[in-house]
Design an enzyme around this catalytic site. Sequence first.
Site, PDB file in Angstrom:
ATOM      1  N   ASP A  11     -27.855  15.082  -8.855  1.00  0.00           N
ATOM      2  CA  ASP A  11     -26.514  15.651  -9.033  1.00  0.00           C
ATOM      3  C   ASP A  11     -26.594  17.123  -8.635  1.00  0.00           C
ATOM      4  O   ASP A  11     -27.688  17.686  -8.490  1.00  0.00           O
ATOM      5  CB  ASP A  11     -26.063  15.524 -10.503  1.00  0.00           C
ATOM      6  CG  ASP A  11     -24.689  16.172 -10.743  1.00  0.00           C
ATOM      7  OD1 ASP A  11     -23.793  15.987  -9.903  1.00  0.00           O
ATOM      8  OD2 ASP A  11     -24.518  16.871 -11.752  1.00  0.00           O
ATOM      9  N   TYR A  43     -20.957  22.007  -6.195  1.00  0.00           N
ATOM     10  CA  TYR A  43     -20.755  21.427  -4.854  1.00  0.00           C
ATOM     11  C   TYR A  43     -19.255  21.333  -4.545  1.00  0.00           C
ATOM     12  O   TYR A  43     -18.860  21.250  -3.398  1.00  0.00           O
ATOM     13  CB  TYR A  43     -21.296  19.991  -4.796  1.00  0.00           C
ATOM     14  CG  TYR A  43     -22.799  19.812  -4.677  1.00  0.00           C
ATOM     15  CD1 TYR A  43     -23.690  20.864  -4.850  1.00  0.00           C
ATOM     16  CD2 TYR A  43     -23.327  18.551  -4.388  1.00  0.00           C
ATOM     17  CE1 TYR A  43     -25.060  20.655  -4.760  1.00  0.00           C
ATOM     18  CE2 TYR A  43     -24.685  18.337  -4.280  1.00  0.00           C
ATOM     19  CZ  TYR A  43     -25.552  19.380  -4.469  1.00  0.00           C
ATOM     20  OH  TYR A  43     -26.907  19.172  -4.370  1.00  0.00           O
ATOM     21  N   GLY A  44     -18.467  21.291  -5.625  1.00  0.00           N
ATOM     22  CA  GLY A  44     -17.046  20.952  -5.504  1.00  0.00           C
ATOM     23  C   GLY A  44     -16.228  21.841  -4.589  1.00  0.00           C
ATOM     24  O   GLY A  44     -15.190  21.422  -4.093  1.00  0.00           O
ATOM     25  N   CYS A  74     -23.021  12.046  -8.694  1.00  0.00           N
ATOM     26  CA  CYS A  74     -22.104  13.156  -8.433  1.00  0.00           C
ATOM     27  C   CYS A  74     -20.933  12.609  -7.625  1.00  0.00           C
ATOM     28  O   CYS A  74     -21.137  12.067  -6.533  1.00  0.00           O
ATOM     29  CB  CYS A  74     -22.872  14.210  -7.623  1.00  0.00           C
ATOM     30  SG  CYS A  74     -21.887  15.597  -7.070  1.00  0.00           S
ATOM     31  N   ASN A  75     -19.731  12.712  -8.178  1.00  0.00           N
ATOM     32  CA  ASN A  75     -18.546  12.210  -7.462  1.00  0.00           C
ATOM     33  C   ASN A  75     -18.346  12.958  -6.146  1.00  0.00           C
ATOM     34  O   ASN A  75     -17.965  12.369  -5.139  1.00  0.00           O
ATOM     35  CB  ASN A  75     -17.291  12.421  -8.312  1.00  0.00           C
ATOM     36  CG  ASN A  75     -17.289  11.584  -9.571  1.00  0.00           C
ATOM     37  OD1 ASN A  75     -16.648  10.557  -9.636  1.00  0.00           O
ATOM     38  ND2 ASN A  75     -18.019  12.021 -10.578  1.00  0.00           N
ATOM     39  N   THR A  76     -18.607  14.260  -6.174  1.00  0.00           N
ATOM     40  CA  THR A  76     -18.367  15.084  -4.984  1.00  0.00           C
ATOM     41  C   THR A  76     -19.312  14.670  -3.852  1.00  0.00           C
ATOM     42  O   THR A  76     -18.893  14.529  -2.694  1.00  0.00           O
ATOM     43  CB  THR A  76     -18.578  16.575  -5.331  1.00  0.00           C
ATOM     44  OG1 THR A  76     -17.872  16.866  -6.536  1.00  0.00           O
ATOM     45  CG2 THR A  76     -18.094  17.472  -4.227  1.00  0.00           C
ATOM     46  N   CYS A 184     -15.729  13.690 -12.507  1.00  0.00           N
ATOM     47  CA  CYS A 184     -16.866  14.572 -12.213  1.00  0.00           C
ATOM     48  C   CYS A 184     -17.899  14.304 -13.297  1.00  0.00           C
ATOM     49  O   CYS A 184     -17.547  14.237 -14.487  1.00  0.00           O
ATOM     50  CB  CYS A 184     -16.412  16.032 -12.253  1.00  0.00           C
ATOM     51  SG  CYS A 184     -17.768  17.229 -12.198  1.00  0.00           S
TER      52      CYS A 184
HETATM   53  N1  DGL Z   1     -21.046  16.744 -10.961  1.00  0.00           N
HETATM   54  C1  DGL Z   1     -20.419  16.693  -9.701  1.00  0.00           C
HETATM   55  C2  DGL Z   1     -19.355  15.646  -9.582  1.00  0.00           C
HETATM   56  O1  DGL Z   1     -19.484  14.608 -10.196  1.00  0.00           O
HETATM   57  C3  DGL Z   1     -20.115  17.923  -8.945  1.00  0.00           C
HETATM   58  C4  DGL Z   1     -19.690  19.119  -9.639  1.00  0.00           C
HETATM   59  C5  DGL Z   1     -19.820  20.281  -8.702  1.00  0.00           C
HETATM   60  O2  DGL Z   1     -20.961  20.594  -8.373  1.00  0.00           O
HETATM   61  O3  DGL Z   1     -18.789  20.834  -8.306  1.00  0.00           O
HETATM   62  O4  DGL Z   1     -18.406  15.809  -8.864  1.00  0.00           O
END
Ligand code: DGL
Length: 263
Positions: A11, A43-44, A74-76, A184
């Site tokens: 993640d 990452y978003g 990680c969804n992103t 997220c």
């Molecule tokens: N935890 C991540 C997600 O599920 C990303 C969060 C991030 O780094 O912006 O999207």
Amino acid sequence: MKSNQPIGVFDSGVGGISIWKEIVKLLPIEDTIYLADSKNAPYGQKSRQEIIDLSVKNTELLLSKGCKIIVVACNTATTNAIDFLRDNYKVPFIGIEPAIKPAALQTKTNAIGILATQGTLSSELFHSTSKKFAEGIKVVEQVGEGLVPLVESGKMDTPEMLYLLNKYLYPMLDEHIDYLVLGCSHYPFLIPQIRKIVGDKVTIIDSGYAVAKQTRAILKKENLLVKEKSSAFHQLYTNADVSILKDIAKDFNKNSTINYLDF
Ligand code: DGL
């Protein structure tokens, strides 16, 4: 790939521990390796190409450590990079996406809220899933700007966090949502704070358990479930503050090592 190799999970930081915990609970004799790329969080707000490059870096490290499957917790990273990863590596990948489908199927008010990063909400994958499953339903999308850095610095129970959550959730309540999708992997750590704001009439959904079930299904299908072992060993790595990862993973520190690694 051999069945006794570990499951790799990565993640952008400590958020994916919410997924990793579900995997460890469901698959208690599987070894795991977790990478928290906290140095590069969030990452978003990054471009698609940057997210792909970071996902490749994490994948290469997990493969060099012998992982048999990779969970993109990680969804992103899933919504922006999983197609690229699947096209370029032979190992199976499991991704995580906002759970729009169950929310859209079960809503009674015909309004659901999605809290996710900019990168997820603007991705093509999110748009196509939303279009497919939430036709005719009001989907209140909200970027959770600022939430990930606060989780990454262990500031879950702070006035800044409460201020942001109030700002993001009240407009959803005004639209009468009855389901709130946490899109997220960092956000499940905020469920106690979110619950105080939305009350108990809103169902909060995250995808952690679904990801663990999918990981088990794919391992089974590929004949990669570990056999004949009584316990598991977990290696957790972060490229930032070890104490934050230790705190987030504290209920699961049996048979685990948590260390700093430069990656
Ligand atoms: N935890 C991540 C997600 O599920 C990303 C969060 C991030 O780094 O912006 O999207």
